[in-house]
Write an enzyme that holds these catalytic residues in place. Structure first.
Site, PDB file in Angstrom:
ATOM      1  N   LYS A   1       0.671  -0.943  -0.207  1.00 45.04           N
ATOM      2  CA  LYS A   1      -0.043  -0.220   0.224  1.00 45.04           C
ATOM      3  C   LYS A   1       0.561   1.385   0.363  1.00 45.04           C
ATOM      4  CE  LYS A   1      -4.055  -2.490   1.952  1.00 45.04           C
ATOM      5  NZ  LYS A   1      -4.927  -2.825   2.690  1.00 45.04           N
TER       6      LYS A   1
ATOM      7  N   GLN B   1      -4.793  -1.536   9.017  1.00 44.55           N
ATOM      8  CA  GLN B   1      -5.012  -2.995   8.570  1.00 44.55           C
ATOM      9  C   GLN B   1      -5.340  -4.337   9.335  1.00 44.55           C
ATOM     10  OE1 GLN B   1      -3.774  -3.891   5.167  1.00 44.55           O
ATOM     11  NE2 GLN B   1      -3.898  -5.266   5.983  1.00 44.55           N
TER      12      GLN B   1
ATOM     13  N   ASP C   1     -11.506   2.803   3.452  1.00 43.07           N
ATOM     14  CA  ASP C   1     -11.216   0.845   3.685  1.00 43.07           C
ATOM     15  C   ASP C   1     -13.193   1.002   3.272  1.00 43.07           C
ATOM     16  OD1 ASP C   1      -8.976  -0.681   3.719  1.00 43.07           O
ATOM     17  OD2 ASP C   1      -9.160  -0.154   5.609  1.00 43.07           O
TER      18      ASP C   1
HETATM   19  N1  GUN Z   1      -7.087  -6.231   5.148  1.00 45.73           N
HETATM   20  C1  GUN Z   1      -7.732  -7.284   4.434  1.00 45.73           C
HETATM   21  N2  GUN Z   1      -8.195  -7.059   3.590  1.00 45.73           N
HETATM   22  C2  GUN Z   1      -8.093  -5.640   4.187  1.00 45.73           C
HETATM   23  C3  GUN Z   1      -8.503  -4.051   3.284  1.00 45.73           C
HETATM   24  O1  GUN Z   1      -8.642  -4.383   1.976  1.00 45.73           O
HETATM   25  N3  GUN Z   1      -8.202  -3.169   4.198  1.00 45.73           N
HETATM   26  C4  GUN Z   1      -7.950  -3.358   5.147  1.00 45.73           C
HETATM   27  N4  GUN Z   1      -7.478  -1.722   6.427  1.00 45.73           N
HETATM   28  N5  GUN Z   1      -6.932  -4.438   6.359  1.00 45.73           N
HETATM   29  C5  GUN Z   1      -7.211  -5.391   5.240  1.00 45.73           C
END
Ligand code: GUN
Length: 281
Positions: free
Chosen positions: A49, A93, A116
Site C-alpha cells: 500500500k 490494517q 476502506d
Molecule cells: N485486511 C485484509 N484486507 C484488508 C483491506 O482491504 N483493508 C484493511 N484495512 N485490512 C485488510
C-alpha cells in the site's frame, strides 16, 4: 483457454490516472496507514500500500504499534489522525490482535477518512445507494469486469464467502449493477449445485483449490479473491486454475488478478477523500 484478466495492468492504469489527476491539479493527498503487531501477511500488504502511494503521488505515513498495544492506544491514535487536517485517509490494517475490538476501531475512524469503506455509516450508504467510498476489493473486481467489457446485468453472480471485506460489499455492488446475486458460505448446503449456476463466480474462501472444474459452469467468469501460500511457498487461489482454464471464459490469475485492484481502489478513495475534505470537485 479463457481470457486472463490482468489485474496488474488494470491496477497500473488506475494508479496512473490518480497520479495524473494529483499532478495536474497540484493536489497533496495523504494516507495514514496503521499496522498493529507483526503478522507477516499484514506487513506485506502494508508495504504494498505504501509503494502504491508512492507510484500514485500520494503521501503516506505509517504508524506501527506493537503486538501488545492496547485498544486505548489505538483509539487515541485514530482520534489524533481524525483531528489532523493534513491526513485525508486512515487505513487500519486488519486483522488486529485479539485484545483489540475491531468493530470499535473501525467505528472510531471518521467517515470522511474511512477509505476502506468499513464503518457502519459508509456501509449503510453503500447499501442505500448514497455516495460513499468504494469498498476496495469488491470495487476492484467491478473495475476488472468493466475493463474487459463484462456486463453483470441479469447475470447470476454467486459469491462464496460472506466477509465484511469481500462477500457482503460485493453483493451490494453486484446488485447495483443489476446482477442476480446469491451469497454462499461455509454452512451452505450443496454448494456445488449453486456454483454450477454461476455466470460470474466470486471465490472468497481462502482455501487452496477449493473449487474444482465440476463446480463451475462452462463459460463462466471467475473472480478469484482467495490467496493462500502452499507448502511449496507458492501462492494459490481458491479455484483450481489449471483444471478450469479451458472451461471458463474469463479468469483472474492468483497472484496478479484481484489483489492488485484492492490497492488501486484505495488510491482512488484517498484522492476522493482529499477532494471531499478540500472542497474540490
Ligand atoms: N485486511 C485484509 N484486507 C484488508 C483491506 O482491504 N483493508 C484493511 N484495512 N485490512 C485488510
Amino acid at each position: 483457454m479463457a481470457t486472463l484478466i490482468d489485474g496488474k495492468a488494470v491496477s497500473a492504469a488506475v494508479k496512473e490516472r490518480v497520479r495524473q489527476t494529483i499532478e495536474a491539479n497540484g493536489y497533496n493527498p495523504c494516507l495514514a496507514v496503521i499496522i498493529v503487531g507483526d503478522d507477516p501477511a499484514s506487513r506485506v500488504y502494508v508495504n504494498n500500500k505504501k509503494k502504491a502511494c508512492e507510484v500514485s503521488g500520494i503521501h503516506s505515513v505509517e504508524y506501527a504499534l506493537p503486538q501488545d498495544a492496547t485498544q486505548h492506544e489505538l483509539l487515541s491514535l485514530i482520534d489524533q489522525l481524525n483531528a489532523d487536517a493534513d491526513v485525508n485517509g486512515i487505513l487500519c490494517q486488519l486483522p488486529l490482535p485479539p485484545q483489540i475490538d475491531e468493530i470499535a476501531v473501525i467505528a472510531r475512524i471518521a467517515p470522511l477518512k474511512d477509505v476502506d469503506c468499513f464503518n457502519s455509516l459508509n456501509v449503510g450508504r453503500l447499501w442505500t445507494g448514497d455516495k460513499t467510498f468504494e469498498p476496495c476489493t469488491p470495487a476492484g473486481m467491478i473495475e476488472l469486469l468493466d475493463a474487459y467489457g463484462i456486463d453483470p446485468t441479469g447475470k447470476h453472480c454467486v459469491i462464496v464467502g460472506r466477509s465484511n471485506i469481500v462477500g457482503k460489499p460485493m453483493a451490494a455492488l453486484m446488485l447495483e449493477r443489476d446482477a442476480t446475486v446469491t451469497v454462499c458460505h461455509s454452512k451452505t448446503k450443496d454448494l456445488a449445485a449453486i456454483t454450477q449456476q454461476a455466470d460470474i463466480l466470486v471465490a472468497s474462501v481462502g482455501k487452496k483449490h477449493f473449487f474444482s472444474a465440476d463446480m463451475i459452469k462452462a463459460g463462466a467468469v471467475i473472480l478469484d479473491v482467495g490467496i493462500t501460500r502452499g507448502e511449496d511457498n507458492k501462492l494459490y487461489g481458491d479455484v483450481d486454475f489449471d483444471a478450469v482454464k479451458d472451461k471458463v471464459s474469463y479468469i483472474t490469475p492468483v497472484p496478479g488478478g484481484c489483489g492488485p485492484m484492492t490497492i488501486a481502489v484505495l488510491m482512488k478513495n484517498t484522492l476522493r477523500a482529499y477532494c471531499l475534505q478540500m472542497g474540490k470537485r
